[in-house]
Design a protein around this motif. Sequence first.
Motif, mmCIF file in Angstrom:
data_model
loop_
_atom_site.group_PDB
_atom_site.id
_atom_site.type_symbol
_atom_site.label_atom_id
_atom_site.label_comp_id
_atom_site.label_asym_id
_atom_site.label_seq_id
_atom_site.Cartn_x
_atom_site.Cartn_y
_atom_site.Cartn_z
ATOM 1 N N ILE A 345 0.854 -1.189 0.000
ATOM 2 C CA ILE A 345 0.000 0.000 0.000
ATOM 3 C C ILE A 345 0.891 1.241 0.000
ATOM 4 O O ILE A 345 1.740 1.397 0.868
ATOM 5 C CB ILE A 345 -0.934 -0.014 1.236
ATOM 6 N N GLY A 346 0.674 2.121 -0.960
ATOM 7 C CA GLY A 346 1.556 3.283 -1.148
ATOM 8 C C GLY A 346 1.375 4.367 -0.098
ATOM 9 O O GLY A 346 0.425 4.357 0.694
ATOM 10 N N GLU A 347 2.274 5.317 -0.180
ATOM 11 C CA GLU A 347 2.284 6.416 0.782
ATOM 12 C C GLU A 347 0.953 7.172 0.757
ATOM 13 O O GLU A 347 0.434 7.511 -0.302
ATOM 14 C CB GLU A 347 3.424 7.357 0.384
ATOM 15 N N GLY A 348 0.393 7.378 1.910
ATOM 16 C CA GLY A 348 -0.830 8.166 2.031
ATOM 17 C C GLY A 348 -2.055 7.535 1.393
ATOM 18 O O GLY A 348 -3.095 8.182 1.260
ATOM 19 N N ALA A 349 -1.963 6.281 0.984
ATOM 20 C CA ALA A 349 -3.121 5.632 0.353
ATOM 21 C C ALA A 349 -4.170 5.299 1.414
ATOM 22 O O ALA A 349 -3.866 5.216 2.597
ATOM 23 C CB ALA A 349 -2.669 4.372 -0.370
ATOM 24 N N HIS A 350 -5.421 5.118 0.961
ATOM 25 C CA HIS A 350 -6.502 4.755 1.886
ATOM 26 C C HIS A 350 -7.118 3.431 1.459
ATOM 27 O O HIS A 350 -7.492 3.275 0.303
ATOM 28 C CB HIS A 350 -7.636 5.788 1.842
ATOM 29 N N ILE A 351 -7.230 2.533 2.420
ATOM 30 C CA ILE A 351 -7.956 1.277 2.175
ATOM 31 C C ILE A 351 -9.062 1.259 3.227
ATOM 32 O O ILE A 351 -8.779 1.288 4.420
ATOM 33 C CB ILE A 351 -7.031 0.060 2.380
ATOM 34 N N GLY A 352 -10.298 1.206 2.774
ATOM 35 C CA GLY A 352 -11.390 1.419 3.730
ATOM 36 C C GLY A 352 -12.077 0.156 4.201
ATOM 37 O O GLY A 352 -11.511 -0.945 4.138
ATOM 38 N N ASN A 353 -13.309 0.341 4.674
ATOM 39 C CA ASN A 353 -14.015 -0.799 5.290
ATOM 40 C C ASN A 353 -14.472 -1.844 4.282
ATOM 41 O O ASN A 353 -14.907 -1.545 3.186
ATOM 42 C CB ASN A 353 -15.182 -0.395 6.187
ATOM 43 N N PHE A 354 -14.306 -3.080 4.730
ATOM 44 C CA PHE A 354 -14.644 -4.257 3.922
ATOM 45 C C PHE A 354 -13.972 -4.227 2.559
ATOM 46 O O PHE A 354 -14.572 -4.531 1.532
ATOM 47 C CB PHE A 354 -16.172 -4.440 3.840
ATOM 48 N N VAL A 355 -12.725 -3.857 2.566
ATOM 49 C CA VAL A 355 -11.907 -3.934 1.365
ATOM 50 C C VAL A 355 -10.881 -5.036 1.585
ATOM 51 O O VAL A 355 -10.216 -5.074 2.623
ATOM 52 C CB VAL A 355 -11.196 -2.592 1.081
ATOM 53 N N LEU A 371 -15.974 -1.653 0.453
ATOM 54 C CA LEU A 371 -16.574 -2.871 -0.116
ATOM 55 C C LEU A 371 -15.964 -3.332 -1.433
ATOM 56 O O LEU A 371 -16.646 -3.416 -2.454
ATOM 57 C CB LEU A 371 -18.071 -2.607 -0.367
ATOM 58 N N THR A 372 -14.707 -3.627 -1.432
ATOM 59 C CA THR A 372 -14.012 -3.866 -2.701
ATOM 60 C C THR A 372 -13.081 -5.051 -2.591
ATOM 61 O O THR A 372 -12.534 -5.319 -1.524
ATOM 62 C CB THR A 372 -13.246 -2.569 -3.073
ATOM 63 N N TYR A 373 -12.889 -5.800 -3.709
ATOM 64 C CA TYR A 373 -11.859 -6.839 -3.754
ATOM 65 C C TYR A 373 -10.825 -6.469 -4.804
ATOM 66 O O TYR A 373 -11.148 -6.322 -5.989
ATOM 67 C CB TYR A 373 -12.458 -8.223 -4.092
ATOM 68 N N LEU A 374 -9.588 -6.327 -4.367
ATOM 69 C CA LEU A 374 -8.487 -6.031 -5.290
ATOM 70 C C LEU A 374 -7.468 -7.153 -5.190
ATOM 71 O O LEU A 374 -6.772 -7.272 -4.175
ATOM 72 C CB LEU A 374 -7.838 -4.685 -4.918
ATOM 73 N N GLY A 375 -7.423 -8.026 -6.212
ATOM 74 C CA GLY A 375 -6.484 -9.152 -6.186
ATOM 75 C C GLY A 375 -5.662 -9.149 -7.451
ATOM 76 O O GLY A 375 -6.197 -8.891 -8.536
ATOM 77 N N ASN A 384 -8.729 6.463 -7.919
ATOM 78 C CA ASN A 384 -9.886 6.339 -7.041
ATOM 79 C C ASN A 384 -10.660 5.086 -7.429
ATOM 80 O O ASN A 384 -11.110 4.962 -8.566
ATOM 81 C CB ASN A 384 -10.780 7.570 -7.176
ATOM 82 N N VAL A 385 -10.769 4.156 -6.486
ATOM 83 C CA VAL A 385 -11.493 2.914 -6.762
ATOM 84 C C VAL A 385 -12.839 3.021 -6.054
ATOM 85 O O VAL A 385 -12.907 3.095 -4.823
ATOM 86 C CB VAL A 385 -10.700 1.688 -6.249
ATOM 87 N N GLY A 386 -13.916 3.038 -6.820
ATOM 88 C CA GLY A 386 -15.246 3.252 -6.247
ATOM 89 C C GLY A 386 -15.737 2.055 -5.442
ATOM 90 O O GLY A 386 -15.216 0.936 -5.561
ATOM 91 N N ALA A 387 -16.771 2.316 -4.651
ATOM 92 C CA ALA A 387 -17.343 1.278 -3.789
ATOM 93 C C ALA A 387 -17.795 0.081 -4.614
ATOM 94 O O ALA A 387 -18.323 0.240 -5.712
ATOM 95 C CB ALA A 387 -18.530 1.849 -3.024
ATOM 96 N N GLY A 388 -17.555 -1.099 -4.095
ATOM 97 C CA GLY A 388 -18.067 -2.315 -4.731
ATOM 98 C C GLY A 388 -17.289 -2.774 -5.945
ATOM 99 O O GLY A 388 -17.740 -3.652 -6.684
ATOM 100 N N THR A 389 -16.117 -2.222 -6.167
ATOM 101 C CA THR A 389 -15.309 -2.644 -7.320
ATOM 102 C C THR A 389 -14.728 -4.035 -7.077
ATOM 103 O O THR A 389 -14.305 -4.348 -5.959
ATOM 104 C CB THR A 389 -14.155 -1.641 -7.539
ATOM 105 N N ILE A 390 -14.692 -4.832 -8.143
ATOM 106 C CA ILE A 390 -14.093 -6.169 -8.023
ATOM 107 C C ILE A 390 -13.129 -6.405 -9.175
ATOM 108 O O ILE A 390 -13.497 -6.223 -10.345
ATOM 109 C CB ILE A 390 -15.185 -7.266 -8.019
#
Length: 469
Positions: A345-355, A371-375, A384-390
């Motif tokens: 995870i890069g500098e100052g990045a945000h990973i939020g709830n249920f990600v 609410l996202t899955y990033l694999g 910017n990765v919007g809510a619910g992105t898979i």
Amino acid sequence: MTPDHAFAIVIMAAGKGTRLKSKRPKVLHEIGGKPLVAHVISAAGKIVPAANIYVIIGHQAESVREAVKHTGVNFVLQSPQNGTGHALQCAREQVQHHDHLLVLSGDVPLIREETIRKLRDFHLAQKAAMTILTAEPADPFGYGRVLRASSTSDEVTAIVEQKDLKPKQEKVGEINSGIYAFSSKVLFANIDRLTSNNAQKEFYLTDMAALLVGEKARVVALKAEDSAEILGANTLVELSELDAAMRMRKCRELMANGVSIYKPETCVIDSQVEIGADTIIEPFVQVLGNTHIGSDCRIRSYSVISDSHIENGVTIKPGCVIDQARISAQAILGPYSHLRPGSEIGEGAHIGNFVETKKVRMGKGSKANHLTYLGDAEIGAGVNVGAGTITCNYDGAHKHVTTIEDGAFIGSDSTLVAPVRIGKGAYTAAGSTITDDVPADSLAVGRARQAVKEGWVKARREKKVKTST
Ligand code: UD1
Ligand code: MG
């Protein structure tokens, strides 16, 4: 001063640990996130080089060897395991060329380097043949008792095992820690005279005390200042007590170095963890394995962090699970983020709830807040990765990579079917299924066009009323 190489350290670790009632050999049970014997090896390694450390193995010898061979110590095989005296007999050939031996027990893991040094120095100053490290714990039950020549004397006449105690000896409060110093010459000249004429039908190393006294050799005792340090682990209850003691010791060390730990008794911090000053650890946090946390971080309650590297100024909100991840400075995670192995995870990045992230490189300042899955993804900076992105990374047979370049905007509920690339600054419309690459600065819309049937509901309602009358 005797040079260090004149000393060898022998660690007895061949026993089964019958009283644990466990398949695992006792010395591989863990406290503070590390096997018992590994703690003893690290204390020993601060006093003599690994080449002068001999670990006696026997019960499940191969698994014990496997667990600690990376330390570079020597191994002595004891088979069968006929007691602690027999263990030293088995080591004779390999260790007798050292002038002095420090003998440690693989199941007495809280022993500190300072205490072993004191034992060594006392042994040399006393010119003793055998020096026993002793203590007076609150409850001496189960330990061998040390009988002194008189209450004021350093000299010992015998050690008597719990099972062999005569009724009037049960009152003796001074116990044998299972840690000794020996002159190797005297030890090995007499060790074959041990007998197994005792309650457990074993060759006790403890019997060397009376045996050497009988030979007019000098046997002395040194009492440890803190009896907590020499407690042994023979049952799972004792093991849990040692684990708690070791973790509290770790918390104290961290706090002494500027880390704030609220309610340390609720936190589980493994012994090899590093945490920088001005970091705050809230209650009920676990920090495990080879984890490094920098300075000025805040780790909020109920997060479990294993084998991860966290730079300075990172905030981890409650309930995050972080395993084998790297998190750069000033990043903000959680609440309830799950970072699986290979997440960077890069500098100052945000990973939020249920990600959930796995094998992901996320650039500076990028955000995936809900609410996202990033694999299997390479994500640039300022994305910017919007809510619910898979990221759909798995086709049932193989894993594929999703690439999202700098400054891209992924609309909510996008499914990115890998392999696929979203170009620099490109947009995907909310609700899109993206199967083809999107060129830089373009908008991709991958959804059915909306149709509106005006008045459809009203007409249906009126039709219903007609049929029911
Ligand atoms: C031993 C001492 C006891 C002392 C206590 C401190 C003896 C006879 N008794 O008792 O006086 O108060 O430690 O904790 O030594 N081991 C071997 N080979 C063997 C048997 C044991 O290597 O054949 C190893 C074990 O793995 C263990 C250590 O020696 O690490 C001590 O053995 P354990 O059976 O735990 O002895 P205790 O009953 O605790
Ligand atoms: Mg023991």
